[in-house]
Design a protein around this motif. Structure first.
Motif, PDB file in Angstrom:
ATOM      1  N   THR A  14      37.844  37.311 -51.757  1.00 33.16           N
ATOM      2  CA  THR A  14      38.505  35.949 -51.890  1.00 33.16           C
ATOM      3  C   THR A  14      39.651  35.659 -51.871  1.00 33.16           C
ATOM      4  N   LEU A  15      39.501  34.096 -51.184  1.00 29.67           N
ATOM      5  CA  LEU A  15      41.366  33.794 -49.926  1.00 29.67           C
ATOM      6  C   LEU A  15      41.916  32.933 -51.496  1.00 29.67           C
ATOM      7  N   TYR A  16      43.430  32.798 -51.909  1.00 30.24           N
ATOM      8  CA  TYR A  16      43.983  32.227 -52.461  1.00 30.24           C
ATOM      9  C   TYR A  16      44.756  31.007 -51.289  1.00 30.24           C
ATOM     10  N   PRO A  17      44.567  29.824 -52.219  1.00 31.14           N
ATOM     11  CA  PRO A  17      44.960  28.438 -51.499  1.00 31.14           C
ATOM     12  C   PRO A  17      46.985  29.207 -51.832  1.00 31.14           C
ATOM     13  N   THR A  18      47.430  28.223 -51.089  1.00 28.41           N
ATOM     14  CA  THR A  18      48.933  27.890 -50.649  1.00 28.41           C
ATOM     15  C   THR A  18      49.953  27.490 -52.096  1.00 28.41           C
ATOM     16  N   PRO A  19      50.281  27.955 -53.252  1.00 22.09           N
ATOM     17  CA  PRO A  19      51.435  27.281 -54.255  1.00 22.09           C
ATOM     18  C   PRO A  19      51.373  26.131 -53.726  1.00 22.09           C
ATOM     19  N   ASN A  20      51.526  24.730 -54.942  1.00 23.64           N
ATOM     20  CA  ASN A  20      52.006  23.965 -54.426  1.00 23.64           C
ATOM     21  C   ASN A  20      53.620  23.942 -55.361  1.00 23.64           C
ATOM     22  N   ARG A  21      54.997  24.685 -54.698  1.00 18.76           N
ATOM     23  CA  ARG A  21      55.663  25.197 -55.085  1.00 18.76           C
ATOM     24  C   ARG A  21      56.596  25.499 -54.117  1.00 18.76           C
ATOM     25  N   ALA A  22      58.101  26.056 -54.183  1.00 16.05           N
ATOM     26  CA  ALA A  22      58.877  26.288 -52.837  1.00 16.05           C
ATOM     27  C   ALA A  22      58.730  27.992 -53.145  1.00 16.05           C
ATOM     28  N   PRO A  23      58.684  28.529 -52.730  1.00 16.54           N
ATOM     29  CA  PRO A  23      57.646  30.589 -52.341  1.00 16.54           C
ATOM     30  C   PRO A  23      59.481  30.805 -52.986  1.00 16.54           C
ATOM     31  N   ASP A  24      59.234  32.079 -54.254  1.00 13.64           N
ATOM     32  CA  ASP A  24      59.909  32.947 -54.935  1.00 13.64           C
ATOM     33  C   ASP A  24      61.013  33.417 -53.779  1.00 13.64           C
ATOM     34  N   LYS A  25      60.267  34.394 -53.418  1.00 12.49           N
ATOM     35  CA  LYS A  25      61.188  34.989 -52.217  1.00 12.49           C
ATOM     36  C   LYS A  25      60.714  35.027 -50.361  1.00 12.49           C
ATOM     37  N   THR A  26      61.585  34.729 -49.573  1.00 13.82           N
ATOM     38  CA  THR A  26      60.925  34.385 -47.991  1.00 13.82           C
ATOM     39  C   THR A  26      61.778  35.710 -47.911  1.00 13.82           C
ATOM     40  N   THR A  27      61.231  36.477 -46.586  1.00  9.09           N
ATOM     41  CA  THR A  27      62.117  37.373 -45.442  1.00  9.09           C
ATOM     42  C   THR A  27      61.790  37.511 -44.394  1.00  9.09           C
ATOM     43  N   SER A  28      62.585  37.501 -42.780  1.00  7.51           N
ATOM     44  CA  SER A  28      62.168  37.475 -41.967  1.00  7.51           C
ATOM     45  C   SER A  28      62.086  38.590 -41.128  1.00  7.51           C
ATOM     46  N   HIS A  29      61.143  37.999 -39.804  1.00  5.56           N
ATOM     47  CA  HIS A  29      61.510  38.919 -38.895  1.00  5.56           C
ATOM     48  C   HIS A  29      61.476  39.008 -37.764  1.00  5.56           C
ATOM     49  N   ARG A  30      62.145  39.522 -36.984  1.00  6.68           N
ATOM     50  CA  ARG A  30      61.653  38.774 -35.048  1.00  6.68           C
ATOM     51  C   ARG A  30      60.800  39.607 -34.390  1.00  6.68           C
ATOM     52  N   THR A  31      59.975  39.513 -33.777  1.00  3.83           N
ATOM     53  CA  THR A  31      59.065  40.167 -33.440  1.00  3.83           C
ATOM     54  C   THR A  31      59.569  40.463 -31.860  1.00  3.83           C
ATOM     55  N   SER A  32      59.306  41.461 -31.102  1.00  2.00           N
ATOM     56  CA  SER A  32      59.857  42.009 -29.816  1.00  2.00           C
ATOM     57  C   SER A  32      59.294  42.724 -29.189  1.00  2.00           C
ATOM     58  N   PRO A  33      59.307  42.613 -27.629  1.00  2.00           N
ATOM     59  CA  PRO A  33      58.403  43.230 -26.583  1.00  2.00           C
ATOM     60  C   PRO A  33      58.206  44.738 -26.514  1.00  2.00           C
ATOM     61  N   GLU A  34      58.964  45.868 -27.724  1.00  2.00           N
ATOM     62  CA  GLU A  34      59.786  46.605 -27.645  1.00  2.00           C
ATOM     63  C   GLU A  34      58.500  47.269 -28.655  1.00  2.00           C
ATOM     64  N   GLN A  35      58.734  46.262 -30.375  1.00  3.58           N
ATOM     65  CA  GLN A  35      57.573  46.333 -30.914  1.00  3.58           C
ATOM     66  C   GLN A  35      56.354  46.077 -30.575  1.00  3.58           C
ATOM     67  N   ALA A  36      55.861  45.695 -29.924  1.00  2.72           N
ATOM     68  CA  ALA A  36      54.198  45.329 -29.306  1.00  2.72           C
ATOM     69  C   ALA A  36      54.139  47.277 -28.762  1.00  2.72           C
ATOM     70  N   ALA A  37      54.289  47.624 -27.884  1.00  2.00           N
ATOM     71  CA  ALA A  37      54.385  48.434 -27.180  1.00  2.00           C
ATOM     72  C   ALA A  37      54.583  50.134 -28.197  1.00  2.00           C
ATOM     73  N   LEU A  38      55.439  49.843 -29.407  1.00  2.00           N
ATOM     74  CA  LEU A  38      55.034  50.689 -29.843  1.00  2.00           C
ATOM     75  C   LEU A  38      54.276  50.940 -30.830  1.00  2.00           C
ATOM     76  N   TYR A  39      53.818  49.617 -31.223  1.00  2.00           N
ATOM     77  CA  TYR A  39      52.444  49.219 -31.710  1.00  2.00           C
ATOM     78  C   TYR A  39      51.175  49.922 -31.497  1.00  2.00           C
ATOM     79  N   ARG A  40      51.239  49.409 -30.306  1.00  2.00           N
ATOM     80  CA  ARG A  40      49.975  49.964 -29.690  1.00  2.00           C
ATOM     81  C   ARG A  40      50.112  51.082 -29.342  1.00  2.00           C
TER      82      ARG A  40
END
Length: 310
Positions: free
Chosen positions: A171-197
């Motif tokens: 089951t895949l859900y469509p995006t609701p047609n209203r403003a999000p209740d909450k929003t969070t941001s995250h900035r990626t980095s080359p170090e993150q990619a290396a660490l996840y590997r």
């Protein structure tokens, strides 16, 4: 000899198994790779009474066995080419958190997988792989994954014309047609990619080497899809469960486009609370101010009463 058609019933009879282990160091590395704070002792200090891996750690063991299945696709998919196989959708259900028993150095796991459906998408096929991971010693199931591979340029003869509906797994859900209740941001980095590997064991050079990424048609190395998924689930759990990973039940989403960690992209998780479900999508500010959707139609199921933490 390579097959000319898809023998779905025969493929569904085949199983693959692999034994893996996880350690304190791997758990800490995984949590940090998803952006956990170095001061969150329950995620980075093995002496904390509630030390655990973030709930999407179960996807790492899906990565391990998908390497076997990827190689087997040459034997059961017509015209299969390794570079035509991409991770398209994912389902993960946590039966319990990953922990290290007191006094133990590692925990051994057995992961078993089988193909449960192959679906005709005209220009490609969707290969649904059911994955079960259990503790080897106790036989207790720790998590369930369903990995959906999108395989381009595969003749669909023998596949299902319509996808089998199997509840939360499909089951895949469509995006609701209203403003999000909450929003969070995250900035990626080359170090993150290396660490996840390192934390995941997925050493595909596509996720670190610019030349490999360029040859594959990407402007820069791409972040592993399960890492992007883990970031999104961490955002949801932090936003609606105060970071209590025990409340996480499952997640289902579509992996729409990759993140480029080396470009330090800022990804935004938009979340909508609907009962015990949190619908979400992840977007990045693209060219000309147009938002690029990275993960779409996502749904995290929480083990909470309706509206308990909204």
């Amino acid at each position: 000899m390579a097959p000319t058609t898809i023998d779905l019933e025969a493929i569904k009879e085949v199983t693959w198994s692999i034994t893996t282990t996880y350690t304190v160091s791997q758990m800490i590395s995984y949590n940090l790779a998803l952006g956990a704070s170095g001061t969150a002792l329950d995620l980075v200090y093995e002496g904390h009474p509630n030390f655990h891996a973030l709930p999407t750690y179960g996807a790492v063991h899906g990565i391990a066995i998908m390497g076997l299945i990827h190689r087997a696709m040459f034997d059961f998919l017509p015209n299969f080419k390794g570079h035509n196989h991409v991770h398209g959708e994912h389902y993960l259900e946590a039966k319990r958190l990953f922990r290290i028993p007191q006094g133990a150095d590692e925990v051994k796991l057995k992961t078993t997988a089988k193909v449960v459906d192959i679906v005709d998408r005209k220009t490609a096929v969707l290969v649904h792989v059911d994955i079960e991971t259990m503790e080897e010693q106790s036989g207790e199931v720790v998590c369930l994954n369903e990995w959906v591979g999108f395989v381009l340029r595969t003749p669909p003869e023998g596949s299902n014309k319509k996808q089998l509906q199997r509840g939360a797994r499909t089951t895949l859900y469509p995006t609701p047609n209203r403003a999000p209740d909450k929003t969070t941001s995250h900035r990626t980095s080359p170090e993150q990619a290396a660490l996840y590997r390192a934390a995941s064991g997925d050493l595909n050079p596509l996720h670190i080497d610019p030349e490999t990424a360029k040859a594959a048609g990407f402007p820069a190395p791409i972040l592993t899809g399960t890492c992007t998924l883990g970031i999104g689930v961490r955002h949801v759990v932090d936003a609606f469960a105060d970071g209590d990973a025990k409340i996480f039940k499952s997640v289902k989403c579509r992996l729409s486009q990759p993140l480029h960690a080396s470009l330090s992209e800022e990804v935004r998780t938009e979340m909508w609370k609907e009962g015990s479900r949190v619908l979400f999508r992840m977007v990045v500010d693209g060219d000309s101010g147009v938002w690029k959707v990275v993960i779409s139609q996502g749904c995290v199921e929480l083990k909470v009463d309706d509206g308990a933490r909204l």
